[in-house]
Design a protein around this motif. Structure first.
Motif, PDB file in Angstrom:
ATOM      1  N   MET A  79       0.829  -1.210   0.000  1.00  0.00           N
ATOM      2  CA  MET A  79       0.000   0.000   0.000  1.00  0.00           C
ATOM      3  C   MET A  79       0.861   1.256   0.000  1.00  0.00           C
ATOM      4  SD  MET A  79      -2.897  -1.399   2.651  1.00  0.00           S
ATOM      5  CE  MET A  79      -3.836   0.109   2.823  1.00  0.00           C
ATOM      6  N   PHE A  80       1.931   1.239   0.791  1.00  0.00           N
ATOM      7  CA  PHE A  80       2.827   2.401   0.776  1.00  0.00           C
ATOM      8  C   PHE A  80       3.482   2.565  -0.589  1.00  0.00           C
ATOM      9  CE2 PHE A  80       7.191   3.968   1.091  1.00  0.00           C
ATOM     10  CZ  PHE A  80       6.957   5.240   1.585  1.00  0.00           C
ATOM     11  N   LEU A  81       3.976   1.474  -1.161  1.00  0.00           N
ATOM     12  CA  LEU A  81       4.643   1.549  -2.464  1.00  0.00           C
ATOM     13  C   LEU A  81       3.665   1.960  -3.562  1.00  0.00           C
ATOM     14  CD1 LEU A  81       6.850  -1.683  -2.286  1.00  0.00           C
ATOM     15  CD2 LEU A  81       7.495   0.659  -1.711  1.00  0.00           C
ATOM     16  N   LYS A  82       2.421   1.487  -3.465  1.00  0.00           N
ATOM     17  CA  LYS A  82       1.430   1.838  -4.485  1.00  0.00           C
ATOM     18  C   LYS A  82       1.060   3.315  -4.410  1.00  0.00           C
ATOM     19  CE  LYS A  82      -1.079   0.391  -7.913  1.00  0.00           C
ATOM     20  NZ  LYS A  82      -0.435  -0.152  -9.134  1.00  0.00           N
ATOM     21  N   GLN A 171     -13.284  -7.118  -2.467  1.00  0.00           N
ATOM     22  CA  GLN A 171     -13.141  -5.662  -2.402  1.00  0.00           C
ATOM     23  C   GLN A 171     -12.105  -5.189  -3.419  1.00  0.00           C
ATOM     24  OE1 GLN A 171     -15.147  -3.740  -0.479  1.00  0.00           O
ATOM     25  NE2 GLN A 171     -16.183  -5.644   0.085  1.00  0.00           N
ATOM     26  N   GLN A 172     -12.386  -5.458  -4.670  1.00  0.00           N
ATOM     27  CA  GLN A 172     -11.414  -5.185  -5.726  1.00  0.00           C
ATOM     28  C   GLN A 172     -11.056  -3.706  -5.820  1.00  0.00           C
ATOM     29  OE1 GLN A 172     -12.491  -6.853  -9.494  1.00  0.00           O
ATOM     30  NE2 GLN A 172     -10.891  -5.775 -10.619  1.00  0.00           N
ATOM     31  N   GLY A 173     -12.007  -2.848  -5.601  1.00  0.00           N
ATOM     32  CA  GLY A 173     -11.743  -1.428  -5.727  1.00  0.00           C
ATOM     33  C   GLY A 173     -10.817  -0.877  -4.655  1.00  0.00           C
ATOM     34  N   TYR A 174     -10.680  -1.586  -3.540  1.00  0.00           N
ATOM     35  CA  TYR A 174      -9.840  -1.105  -2.439  1.00  0.00           C
ATOM     36  C   TYR A 174      -8.556  -1.922  -2.263  1.00  0.00           C
ATOM     37  CZ  TYR A 174     -14.157   1.296  -1.188  1.00  0.00           C
ATOM     38  OH  TYR A 174     -15.281   2.085  -1.215  1.00  0.00           O
ATOM     39  N   THR A 175      -8.519  -3.145  -2.796  1.00  0.00           N
ATOM     40  CA  THR A 175      -7.372  -4.027  -2.573  1.00  0.00           C
ATOM     41  C   THR A 175      -6.694  -4.494  -3.852  1.00  0.00           C
ATOM     42  OG1 THR A 175      -8.777  -5.997  -2.564  1.00  0.00           O
ATOM     43  CG2 THR A 175      -8.424  -4.879  -0.459  1.00  0.00           C
ATOM     44  N   GLY A 176      -7.269  -4.199  -5.006  1.00  0.00           N
ATOM     45  CA  GLY A 176      -6.720  -4.707  -6.250  1.00  0.00           C
ATOM     46  C   GLY A 176      -7.304  -6.037  -6.674  1.00  0.00           C
ATOM     47  N   GLY A 177      -8.130  -6.637  -5.828  1.00  0.00           N
ATOM     48  CA  GLY A 177      -8.826  -7.864  -6.197  1.00  0.00           C
ATOM     49  C   GLY A 177      -7.888  -9.042  -6.400  1.00  0.00           C
ATOM     50  N   VAL A 178      -8.262  -9.918  -7.315  1.00  0.00           N
ATOM     51  CA  VAL A 178      -7.512 -11.147  -7.552  1.00  0.00           C
ATOM     52  C   VAL A 178      -6.138 -10.859  -8.145  1.00  0.00           C
ATOM     53  CG1 VAL A 178      -8.425 -11.519  -9.877  1.00  0.00           C
ATOM     54  CG2 VAL A 178      -7.732 -13.486  -8.482  1.00  0.00           C
ATOM     55  N   ASN A 179      -5.990  -9.736  -8.819  1.00  0.00           N
ATOM     56  CA  ASN A 179      -4.686  -9.385  -9.393  1.00  0.00           C
ATOM     57  C   ASN A 179      -3.708  -8.860  -8.355  1.00  0.00           C
ATOM     58  OD1 ASN A 179      -5.492 -10.004 -12.065  1.00  0.00           O
ATOM     59  ND2 ASN A 179      -6.514  -8.016 -12.221  1.00  0.00           N
ATOM     60  N   GLY A 180      -4.205  -8.404  -7.224  1.00  0.00           N
ATOM     61  CA  GLY A 180      -3.341  -7.872  -6.188  1.00  0.00           C
ATOM     62  C   GLY A 180      -2.818  -6.493  -6.535  1.00  0.00           C
ATOM     63  N   MET A 181      -1.742  -6.115  -5.890  1.00  0.00           N
ATOM     64  CA  MET A 181      -1.097  -4.817  -6.118  1.00  0.00           C
ATOM     65  C   MET A 181       0.206  -5.050  -6.862  1.00  0.00           C
ATOM     66  SD  MET A 181      -1.777  -2.780  -2.558  1.00  0.00           S
ATOM     67  CE  MET A 181      -3.396  -2.864  -1.765  1.00  0.00           C
ATOM     68  N   THR A 182       0.278  -4.497  -8.045  1.00  0.00           N
ATOM     69  CA  THR A 182       1.427  -4.717  -8.920  1.00  0.00           C
ATOM     70  C   THR A 182       2.073  -3.377  -9.271  1.00  0.00           C
ATOM     71  OG1 THR A 182      -0.015  -4.634 -10.864  1.00  0.00           O
ATOM     72  CG2 THR A 182       0.374  -6.795  -9.880  1.00  0.00           C
ATOM     73  N   ASP A 183       3.135  -3.476 -10.070  1.00  0.00           N
ATOM     74  CA  ASP A 183       3.846  -2.292 -10.559  1.00  0.00           C
ATOM     75  C   ASP A 183       4.415  -1.467  -9.408  1.00  0.00           C
ATOM     76  OD1 ASP A 183       4.838  -0.834 -12.694  1.00  0.00           O
ATOM     77  OD2 ASP A 183       3.172   0.575 -12.683  1.00  0.00           O
ATOM     78  N   ALA A 265       6.511  -8.208   4.320  1.00  0.00           N
ATOM     79  CA  ALA A 265       6.973  -6.902   3.873  1.00  0.00           C
ATOM     80  C   ALA A 265       8.237  -7.030   3.023  1.00  0.00           C
ATOM     81  CB  ALA A 265       7.230  -5.997   5.076  1.00  0.00           C
ATOM     82  N   MET A 266       9.173  -7.881   3.441  1.00  0.00           N
ATOM     83  CA  MET A 266      10.394  -8.073   2.660  1.00  0.00           C
ATOM     84  C   MET A 266      10.107  -8.776   1.341  1.00  0.00           C
ATOM     85  SD  MET A 266      12.476  -6.460   4.424  1.00  0.00           S
ATOM     86  CE  MET A 266      13.773  -6.713   3.223  1.00  0.00           C
ATOM     87  N   PHE A 267       9.119  -9.659   1.321  1.00  0.00           N
ATOM     88  CA  PHE A 267       8.723 -10.313   0.071  1.00  0.00           C
ATOM     89  C   PHE A 267       8.227  -9.276  -0.936  1.00  0.00           C
ATOM     90  CE2 PHE A 267       5.513 -12.136  -2.692  1.00  0.00           C
ATOM     91  CZ  PHE A 267       6.116 -13.302  -3.148  1.00  0.00           C
ATOM     92  N   THR A 268       7.389  -8.361  -0.493  1.00  0.00           N
ATOM     93  CA  THR A 268       6.861  -7.333  -1.390  1.00  0.00           C
ATOM     94  C   THR A 268       7.976  -6.459  -1.944  1.00  0.00           C
ATOM     95  OG1 THR A 268       4.767  -7.305  -0.181  1.00  0.00           O
ATOM     96  CG2 THR A 268       5.265  -5.397  -1.555  1.00  0.00           C
ATOM     97  N   LEU A 269       8.926  -6.097  -1.102  1.00  0.00           N
ATOM     98  CA  LEU A 269      10.025  -5.245  -1.569  1.00  0.00           C
ATOM     99  C   LEU A 269      10.868  -5.952  -2.621  1.00  0.00           C
ATOM    100  CD1 LEU A 269      11.255  -3.557   1.738  1.00  0.00           C
ATOM    101  CD2 LEU A 269      10.237  -2.426  -0.248  1.00  0.00           C
ATOM    102  N   GLN A 270      11.094  -7.247  -2.454  1.00  0.00           N
ATOM    103  CA  GLN A 270      11.983  -7.957  -3.367  1.00  0.00           C
ATOM    104  C   GLN A 270      11.287  -8.401  -4.654  1.00  0.00           C
ATOM    105  OE1 GLN A 270      15.253 -10.422  -1.265  1.00  0.00           O
ATOM    106  NE2 GLN A 270      13.481 -10.605   0.052  1.00  0.00           N
ATOM    107  N   VAL A 271      10.029  -8.756  -4.559  1.00  0.00           N
ATOM    108  CA  VAL A 271       9.317  -9.281  -5.721  1.00  0.00           C
ATOM    109  C   VAL A 271       8.598  -8.172  -6.481  1.00  0.00           C
ATOM    110  CG1 VAL A 271       7.563 -10.940  -6.476  1.00  0.00           C
ATOM    111  CG2 VAL A 271       9.096 -11.514  -4.592  1.00  0.00           C
ATOM    112  N   GLY A 272       8.105  -7.155  -5.762  1.00  0.00           N
ATOM    113  CA  GLY A 272       7.446  -6.042  -6.431  1.00  0.00           C
ATOM    114  C   GLY A 272       5.953  -6.199  -6.606  1.00  0.00           C
ATOM    115  N   PHE A 273       5.319  -7.124  -5.913  1.00  0.00           N
ATOM    116  CA  PHE A 273       3.853  -7.246  -5.973  1.00  0.00           C
ATOM    117  C   PHE A 273       3.381  -8.010  -4.744  1.00  0.00           C
ATOM    118  CE2 PHE A 273       5.006 -11.385  -7.576  1.00  0.00           C
ATOM    119  CZ  PHE A 273       3.995 -12.219  -7.153  1.00  0.00           C
ATOM    120  N   MET A 274       2.078  -7.964  -4.520  1.00  0.00           N
ATOM    121  CA  MET A 274       1.432  -8.748  -3.470  1.00  0.00           C
ATOM    122  C   MET A 274       0.038  -9.086  -3.939  1.00  0.00           C
ATOM    123  SD  MET A 274       1.228 -10.356  -0.648  1.00  0.00           S
ATOM    124  CE  MET A 274       2.885 -10.059  -0.060  1.00  0.00           C
ATOM    125  N   SER A 275      -0.345 -10.355  -3.787  1.00  0.00           N
ATOM    126  CA  SER A 275      -1.639 -10.800  -4.275  1.00  0.00           C
ATOM    127  C   SER A 275      -2.288 -11.725  -3.252  1.00  0.00           C
ATOM    128  CB  SER A 275      -1.481 -11.527  -5.618  1.00  0.00           C
ATOM    129  OG  SER A 275      -0.887 -12.802  -5.420  1.00  0.00           O
TER     130      SER A 275
END
Length: 395
Positions: A79-82, A171-183, A265-275
């Motif tokens: 969420m912070f990175l997005k 809650q796709q509009g608030y969490t990114g849904g099944v795709n998660g948070m990318t980019d 948190a470290m997984f998100t930083l290294q991979v660049g997404f969370m789903s």
């Protein structure tokens, strides 16, 4: 140097020192950047395995929902990175600039109030630790105070993992849904996709992991660790001694949740997404497998278990794409059936005694040291006494 060596031996950190050499020296020198980045991702799962050692191995409580806390930590960082990637200039083509793209796609026109704390990096770090720990406290307090444990607690944690997955997807509009948070590309303006950034994130992950191992070792050697073991083996005796068993288990559950959140948190930083695929029941069970393969009573073994299982998953999926699931199941069943105590049990029960016998045999075969040579005797010659007439003196 001698004092450091004595401290390591006194606290039983020899295996930790060896693990540090493997992670900090051997892997960076032997692996290319792509494989090293994969190892960094595997090590983020090791945080969950450490928590399970404390909760399951020492506390005797099996949780099948640790993916919940791993996902909460990962989503907090995401969420912070997005939000950082969704500044008004970058998102000026959206109908509502300044909000994440998936919110704009779902016709949300303002940033939700519960997203706003994640605009601050220090507050984000605090929430990554507090939110999963608070959720674990609520669940643990409600269950353990009612003496719910064993298989029932495991099923309840599975239900929590399923509920959170459905909630994130719905809650796709608030969490990114099944795709998660990318980019997710930068943190505080620092590009995490560069080679130097990947090396730095790897070493940060290793440093945090080693610090977590030292902290867990300190807890195990303290009175608290002794009570956790006692509650696992003789719960009623500990309760009759006047200790609140429920609150000790709540602590172990909260501590395991906090470690899992750090790993997420470290997984998100290294991979660049969370789903949501990393939150549900299947990844939670896989995390239990990491601890079981490594040894649920060994902190260092849990790290090796996470590395081995994930390496096998990567290797089998690359080499045998049609059979890798069966091979993974066979590896897990084989290790558990042949070595019930995991990799740590193999070392303590077989390798360590073999090394001890080998070294003792060498000491017996070694020839005895030669006795020191005595110094040569000093011979003194007596001066002969000559007759008076032969001394050259006149009488």
């Amino acid at each position: 140097m001698n004092s450091l060596k004595q401290w390591i031996v006194r606290n039983g950190l020899g295996n930790v020192a060896l693990l540090a050499l493997v992670l900090l020296v051997a892997f960076p020198l032997a692996l290319d950047l792509f494989r090293l980045n994969l190892v960094g991702k595997y090590l983020s799962y090791a945080f969950v395995a450490l928590g399970l050692v404390m909760l399951w191995g020492y506390g005797g409580v099996l949780s099948l929902g640790q993916g919940v806390f791993f996902g909460l930590g990962g989503y907090g960082m995401a969420m912070f990175l997005k939000l950082e990637a969704s500044d008004p200039i970058t998102t000026k083509i959206q109908s509502t600039p300044g909000i994440p793209d998936f919110m704009d796609w779902n016709q949300i026109t303002a940033l939700p109030i519960w997203w706003k704390p994640f605009q601050s990096f220090p507050l984000t770090l605090l929430l990554i630790l507090v939110v999963p720990t608070l959720l674990a406290f609520i669940i643990g307090y409600a269950m353990f105070k009612r003496r719910v444990g064993g298989v029932y607690f495991a099923i309840i944690t599975q239900a929590v993992a399923l509920i959170l997955t459905v909630l994130i997807i719905g809650q796709q509009g608030y969490t990114g849904g099944v795709n998660g948070m990318t980019d997710l590309k930068t943190i505080l303006g620092w590009d995490t996709r560069t080679d130097s950034a990947k090396y730095i994130l790897y070493f940060v992950t290793v440093g945090l992991l080693l610090g977590a191992i030292v902290l867990c070792t300190w807890i195990q050697k303290s009175k608290l660790g002794t009570l956790l073991l006692a509650m696992r083996d003789k719960e009623d005796r500990v309760r009759f001694s006047g200790y609140d068993v429920a609150m000790f288990r709540v602590f172990a559950f909260c501590f395991a949740a906090m470690l899992s959140a750090v790993g997420g948190a470290m997984f998100t930083l290294q991979v660049g997404f969370m789903s949501p695929s990393l939150v549900g029941i299947v990844p939670s069970i896989e995390m239990v497998i990491f601890a079981a393969v490594g040894g649920r009573m060994s902190l260092v073994g849990a790290v090796y278990g996470a590395l081995l299982v994930n390496f096998g998953k990567t290797y089998f999926s690359e080499s045998f794409p049609d059979l890798w699931l069966f091979l993974m199941a066979g590896m897990f069943l084989g290790v558990v059936l042949a070595f019930p105590d995991g990799l740590a049990g193999v070392y303590t029960q077989r390798v360590k005694p073999w090394l001890a016998r080998r070294f003792s045999r060498r000491e017996k075969v070694a020839p005895p040291a030669a006795p020191p040579m005595a110094p040569p005797a000093v011979t003194t010659h007596a001066t002969p006494t000559l007759p008076a007439g032969l001394t050259g003196q006149q009488t």
